[in-house]
Design an enzyme around this catalytic site. Structure first.
Site, PDB file in Angstrom:
ATOM      1  N   CYS A   1       0.998  -1.016  -0.070  1.00  0.00           N
ATOM      2  CA  CYS A   1       0.106   0.050   0.126  1.00  0.00           C
ATOM      3  C   CYS A   1       0.902   1.050  -0.160  1.00  0.00           C
ATOM      4  CB  CYS A   1      -0.692  -0.008   1.015  1.00  0.00           C
ATOM      5  SG  CYS A   1      -2.305   1.136   1.211  1.00  0.00           S
TER       6      CYS A   1
ATOM      7  N   GLU B   1      -9.196  -0.712  -3.292  1.00  0.00           N
ATOM      8  CA  GLU B   1      -8.889   0.721  -3.428  1.00  0.00           C
ATOM      9  C   GLU B   1     -10.406   0.794  -2.904  1.00  0.00           C
ATOM     10  OE1 GLU B   1      -5.264   0.685  -4.989  1.00  0.00           O
ATOM     11  OE2 GLU B   1      -6.410   2.059  -4.244  1.00  0.00           O
TER      12      GLU B   1
ATOM     13  N   HIS C   1     -10.089   1.817   0.255  1.00  0.00           N
ATOM     14  CA  HIS C   1      -9.631   2.856   0.721  1.00  0.00           C
ATOM     15  C   HIS C   1     -10.774   4.171   0.565  1.00  0.00           C
ATOM     16  CE1 HIS C   1      -5.727   2.387   1.294  1.00  0.00           C
ATOM     17  NE2 HIS C   1      -5.164   2.377   0.346  1.00  0.00           N
TER      18      HIS C   1
HETATM   19  O1  K2U Z   1      -4.194   1.221  -2.886  1.00  0.00           O
HETATM   20  C1  K2U Z   1      -2.501   1.486  -3.141  1.00  0.00           C
HETATM   21  O2  K2U Z   1      -1.994   1.742  -2.054  1.00  0.00           O
HETATM   22  C2  K2U Z   1      -1.776   0.636  -4.280  1.00  0.00           C
HETATM   23  C3  K2U Z   1      -1.490  -0.358  -4.117  1.00  0.00           C
HETATM   24  C4  K2U Z   1      -2.645  -0.939  -5.019  1.00  0.00           C
HETATM   25  C5  K2U Z   1      -2.259  -2.298  -4.394  1.00  0.00           C
HETATM   26  C6  K2U Z   1      -3.162  -3.022  -4.501  1.00  0.00           C
HETATM   27  C7  K2U Z   1      -3.515  -4.897  -4.762  1.00  0.00           C
HETATM   28  C8  K2U Z   1      -2.559  -5.325  -4.804  1.00  0.00           C
HETATM   29  C9  K2U Z   1      -1.057  -4.642  -3.928  1.00  0.00           C
HETATM   30  C10 K2U Z   1      -1.037  -3.153  -4.873  1.00  0.00           C
HETATM   31  C11 K2U Z   1       0.060   0.079  -5.313  1.00  0.00           C
HETATM   32  O3  K2U Z   1       0.224  -0.283  -6.311  1.00  0.00           O
HETATM   33  S1  K2U Z   1       1.546  -0.912  -3.952  1.00  0.00           S
HETATM   34  C12 K2U Z   1       2.557  -1.068  -5.571  1.00  0.00           C
HETATM   35  C13 K2U Z   1       1.737  -2.657  -5.577  1.00  0.00           C
HETATM   36  C14 K2U Z   1       2.026  -2.449  -6.736  1.00  0.00           C
HETATM   37  C15 K2U Z   1       1.987  -4.510  -7.092  1.00  0.00           C
HETATM   38  C16 K2U Z   1       1.777  -4.523  -6.155  1.00  0.00           C
HETATM   39  C17 K2U Z   1       2.256  -4.222  -4.955  1.00  0.00           C
HETATM   40  C18 K2U Z   1       2.321  -3.862  -4.701  1.00  0.00           C
HETATM   41 ZN    ZN Z   2      -3.542   1.139  -0.567  1.00  0.00          ZN
END
Ligand code: K2U
Ligand code: ZN
Length: 176
Positions: free
Chosen positions: A101, A144, A147
């Site tokens: 996150c 999301e 959130h």
């Molecule tokens: O909402 C956020 O903080 C964005 C996250 C979203 C996310 C959702 C589900 C699974 C992983 C991440 C970001 O994209 S964080 C960066 C990231 C990207 C891929 C995998 C893990 C973390």
């Molecule tokens: Zn997040």
């Protein structure tokens, strides 16, 4: 030219607040905000981002799945801007997956999510859509959507033992 926004970190009350629905169709300011949100997500190399993460308590997020080290099979998709969503159906099938996150840097959690969901939401033009999502896209959508309701992935862990520090996660998951 979009503006990169500061990202709220866990502890700020905006991440624990129920977001307000947005007025549609979007005017210039909301469209500009959505552009800023997308640019901020891309700058952070994310696959999604929600308005409360940039201190805007509005019911708006972006899902932008793409193959990444943690999810090499994640589908590539055009960024989807989602307004005023409601998840209207959830599969019984639950799958655990590692999540991070942008608002909780440095850790990863093994999060149970519904494998498939059906969601009703609006586009910035005000069109109402109802779409089914599965797999990693469904995971990001649920992350999301949480959130917007003041929920973070830590809240959904079955055990604190399902938390890894980033360095240890990368050591165990070298492709990431
Ligand atoms: O909402 C956020 O903080 C964005 C996250 C979203 C996310 C959702 C589900 C699974 C992983 C991440 C970001 O994209 S964080 C960066 C990231 C990207 C891929 C995998 C893990 C973390
Ligand atoms: Zn997040």
């Amino acid at each position: 030219m979009p503006t990169l926004r500061q990202i709220a970190q866990l502890g700020h009350p905006v991440l624990r607040t129920l977001a307000e629905s947005v007025d549609l169709p979007a005017g210039t300011s909301l469209r500009t905000f959505a552009d800023d949100l997308l640019a901020t997500m891309r700058d952070a190399d994310g696959v999604g981002i929600a308005a409360p993460q940039v201190y805007e308590s509005s019911s708006l997020f972006i899902v932008a799945s793409k193959p990444n080290p943690r999810y090499p099979d994640a589908p590539e998709m055009e960024p989807l801007v989602v307004a005023n969503p409601e998840i209207v159906w959830r599969s019984d099938e639950i799958v655990k997956g590692w999540e991070g996150c942008l608002s909780i840097p440095g850790i990863r959690g093994l999060v149970p999510r519904h494998q498939t969901i059906r969601a009703r939401y609006r586009t910035l033009d005000g069109q109402e859509l109802e779409t089914e999502f599965a797999g990693f896209i469904a995971r990001v959508f649920q992350h999301e959507d949480d959130h917007l309701r003041g929920i973070v992935f830590l809240d959904r862990l079955e055990s604190n033992r399902d938390i890894l520090c980033e360095r240890e996660f990368r050591r165990l998951d070298p492709k990431s």
